[in-house]
Design an enzyme around this catalytic site. Structure first.
Site, PDB file in Angstrom:
ATOM      1  N   GLU A 130     -31.978  19.361  72.580  1.00 55.48           N
ATOM      2  CA  GLU A 130     -30.534  19.129  72.702  1.00 55.48           C
ATOM      3  C   GLU A 130     -30.230  18.191  73.866  1.00 55.48           C
ATOM      4  OE1 GLU A 130     -28.225  19.747  70.728  1.00 55.48           O
ATOM      5  OE2 GLU A 130     -29.219  21.126  69.361  1.00 55.48           O
ATOM      6  N   TYR A 213     -21.334  22.877  74.714  1.00 55.82           N
ATOM      7  CA  TYR A 213     -22.032  22.552  73.471  1.00 55.82           C
ATOM      8  C   TYR A 213     -23.496  23.006  73.532  1.00 55.82           C
ATOM      9  CZ  TYR A 213     -24.990  20.185  70.270  1.00 55.82           C
ATOM     10  OH  TYR A 213     -25.967  19.963  69.344  1.00 55.82           O
ATOM     11  N   ASP A 231     -20.261  19.434  68.665  1.00 52.30           N
ATOM     12  CA  ASP A 231     -20.559  18.112  69.228  1.00 52.30           C
ATOM     13  C   ASP A 231     -19.685  17.074  68.509  1.00 52.30           C
ATOM     14  OD1 ASP A 231     -21.679  17.852  66.742  1.00 52.30           O
ATOM     15  OD2 ASP A 231     -23.663  17.250  67.441  1.00 52.30           O
TER      16      ASP A 231
END
Ligand code: SF4
Length: 481
Positions: A130, A213, A231
Site C-alpha cells: 500500500e 486509507y 482511495d
C-alpha cells in the site's frame, strides 16, 4: 449526418453561500446518516447479470439525483455483484491473497494464518504494497516490492536496516518520504507492538505515515475487519454510482466524509471487507477509469446513477460518466515558480566519471535525499551567468577534495553551460539553470571535509536516493560536459 448530442439536465454543485445548496445539504446529511429502504420498487431495473431475481434495483432510486447513499437492498446487490466480479477479475499480485469470497451464496473462506510476514495477504506484505502503490503504477511497484521483500522480509528487518539502504531500495519510486515514514513506523512497531503490526484502525493511525486509507486497507485486507478503505479509485467509483455525492456535497472535507460514510455502509458487518474494498479499487483501476470508463464490463451498471443518466439521455456512457466526480472550479491550486542554480561537479577517474552529491538536510519533502550542490535564487534567468554560481562554488571548495580556485575568485574555471531543466512538483514550478564543472581530485584529497558529500559514478546515480529533478540535472550536465 451530424448528430446533435442531447444535453442532460444535471444539477451542479453550488457554492457554499447558495441558499439552494444549504437546503440540499440538509437533505444530504439526513440521507447519509440514516439508511432507509427505498420507496416503491415498481419500475425495477433487472440487470441481465443479476445473480438473483430477488436482487433488483429501483429505477426511481437511480433517477433520484439527490442520492448520496444506498438503500439496504442496494448495498446487498452491490456486495454480491462486486464480490462475484472480483472473484473472476482480480489481478494476481505478489502481495495479494486469493479472494475469500465464494460465489453461489457460499460463506467466505476463513482467513489464512499468516506465519510468514512476506506471504501474500500478511499484514507486512499488505502494508508495504500500500505504501509503495501510492502515486505509483502497480506494474512498476511489483518489481520494487519483490526486491524489497528479498532484502527486508519483515518489520524487524526494516526497522534494523540503515535508512540509506531503505532509500536505495526505494530509488526510482519517488516520494522518498514514504520510505522514511515506513522505516520510522517499523521502529515504532518493534518498540510498541513487539514487532507485530496492529490490526485495529486506531492503533494503525498512530504509526508514522499511516493515514486513514492505509489503516483501513491493512485492517480490512490483512485482518478481515469490517472497515472501509477509500482511495482515489474508490472515490471515483462512488461518485459515479451516487451522483448526489458530487451534486450535494462540497468538494473537500464534506465530500470526503460522505465517501467514507457510503463506503463504510458497504462493508458494515461483513466478514470479508478486504475483498470488497479491493473489488471497489479494482473496478476503479480497470473499468471505471477517469476517462473512457468501460461501463459495458462493469458489474454495477444497474446501481449507477451516472450510467443511468447517460442511458436516459441516450448518450455514450463512457464519455458522459467522466463528468463525475465534479470538480470545484472555483478552487485553484496556487503554483509558485522558482529558479534554482545547480552545479554538477564531476571528476574523471580511470574510464569513468564520478559526480559530487550532497545529502539534503531537513525533514522537508526532499530531506535526506542526495542532490547536486544548488541554490534557490530570486534573480531573473538572464542574471544566472557564471557569476551567479560563485556562492555554490564556495560551498564545494575544499569539500571531498574539490579545489575550485584561488582567493575565491573562480575566474579561470571552465563552467560548461548545460542549459535548463524544468520540473513541476504539485505546487512548485522549478526552472533549474545547470552548469557542469570538471575538477581534479587526488586520492588523498578525496573525503577531506566531505561530511554529507559523496562521489557517485554516473552509472550508479540512479541507484541512490536522488530526486527526479536532480537526476535530470545530472543527465543534462554530463551530456554537455
Ligand atoms: S457503470 Fe460505468 S460509471 Fe458506473 S461504476 Fe460502472 S464503470 Fe463506473
Amino acid at each position: 449526418m451530424r448528430q446533435t448530442r442531447r444535453r442532460v439536465p444535471v444539477q451542479r454543485y453550488s457554492p457554499p453561500s447558495s441558499p439552494l445548496r444549504k437546503r440540499r445539504r440538509a437533505s444530504a446529511a439526513s440521507d447519509v446518516s440514516s439508511y432507509q429502504s427505498p420507496p416503491s420498487q415498481s419500475a425495477a431495473v433487472q440487470s441481465s447479470s443479476s445473480p438473483s431475481p430477488s436482487l433488483t434495483v429501483s429505477a426511481a432510486d437511480n433517477a433520484n439525483k439527490s442520492n448520496t447513499t444506498f438503500s439496504l437492498e442496494q448495498v446487498q446487490i452491490l456486495r454480491q455483484r462486486l464480490l462475484d466480479w472480483y472473484v473472476d477479475n482480480h489481478r494476481e499480485l505478489p502481495w495479494r491473497a486469493p479472494p475469500r469470497h465464494q460465489k453461489n451464496g457460499k460463506a467466505p473462506k476463513p482467513m489464512q494464518n499468516m506465519d510468514c510476514p512476506s506471504s501474500p495477504g500478511a499484514p507486512y506484505a499488505v502494508w508495504i504494497s500500500e505504501v509503495m502503490s501510492q502515486q505509483t503504477r502497480l506494474s512498476v511497484v511489483v518489481q520494487y516490492y519483490k526486491r524489497w521483500m528479498q532484502e527486508l522480509p519483515s518489520v524487524k528487518h526494516l526497522a534494523e536496516a540503515p535508512l540509506e539502504r531503505v532509500y536505495e531500495l526505494w530509488a526510482g519510486l519517488g516520494y522518498y518520504r514514504r520510505a522514511r515514514f515506513a522505516h520510522e513506523a517499523a521502529k515504532q512497531i518493534v518498540d510498541q507492538h513487539d514487532g507485530r503490526i496492529p490490526g485495529d484502525v486506531n492503533s494503525l493511525l498512530k504509526l508514522c505515515g499511516i493515514g486513514r486509507y492505509t489503516a483501513g486497507a491493512v485492517s480490512s485486507i490483512a485482518f478481515g475487519h469490517a472497515v472501509a478503505a477509500v482511495d482515489g479509485n474508490v472515490e471515483r467509483v462512488l461518485s459515479r454510482l451516487r451522483s448526489g455525492l458530487s451534486q450535494n456535497c462540497a468538494p473537500g472535507k464534506e465530500r470526503s466524509r460522505a465517501y467514507w460514510e457510503v463506503a463504510s455502509a458497504c462493508v458494515e458487518d461483513i466478514e470479508n471487507a478486504g475483498d470488497l474494498n479491493q473489488a471497489l479499487m479494482e473496478v476503479g483501476a480497470s473499468v471505471c477509469k477517469p476517462k473512457g470508463a468501460q461501463c459495458e464490463k462493469c458489474p454495477l451498471t444497474a446501481l449507477c446513477d451516472a450510467y443511468q443518466e447517460a442511458q436516459r439521455a441516450k448518450v455514450e456512457a463512457s464519455s458522459y460518466v467522466s463528468r463525475y466526480p465534479m470538480k470545484d472550479k472555483t478552487k485553484r491550486i496556487k503554483v509558485r515558480s522558482e529558479t534554482v542554480i545547480a552545479l554538477v561537479v564531476f571528476v574523471q577517474r580511470g574510464g569513468r566519471r564520478e559526480v559530487l552529491l550532497r545529502r539534503r538536510e531537513g525533514d522537508g519533502l526532499l530531506g535526506g535525499l542526495w542532490e547536486t550542490p544548488n541554490r534557490v535564487v530570486d534573480w531573473d534567468l538572464d542574471d544566472c551567468g557564471d557569476e551567479a554560481f560563485r556562492e555554490v562554488l564556495r560551498e564545494v571548495d575544499g569539500v571531498a577534495g574539490v579545489c575550485c580556485g584561488e582567493n575565491g575568485e573562480y575566474s579561470d574555471l571552465n563552467l560548461v553551460d548545460a542549459g535548463q531543466v524544468r520540473h513541476v512538483f504539485s505546487h512548485i514550478r522549478q526552472r533549474l539553470v545547470v552548469k557542469a564543472l570538471k575538477v581534479e581530485v587526488t586520492k588523498d584529497e578525496a573525503g577531506r571535509r566531505g561530511d554529507g558529500y559523496r562521489w557517485v559514478s554516473e552509472t550508479e546515480v540512479e541507484k541512490c536516493a536522488i530526486s527526479k529533478q536532480m537526476r535530470k540535472v545530472v543527465d543534462a550536465a554530463l551530456k554537455k560536459a
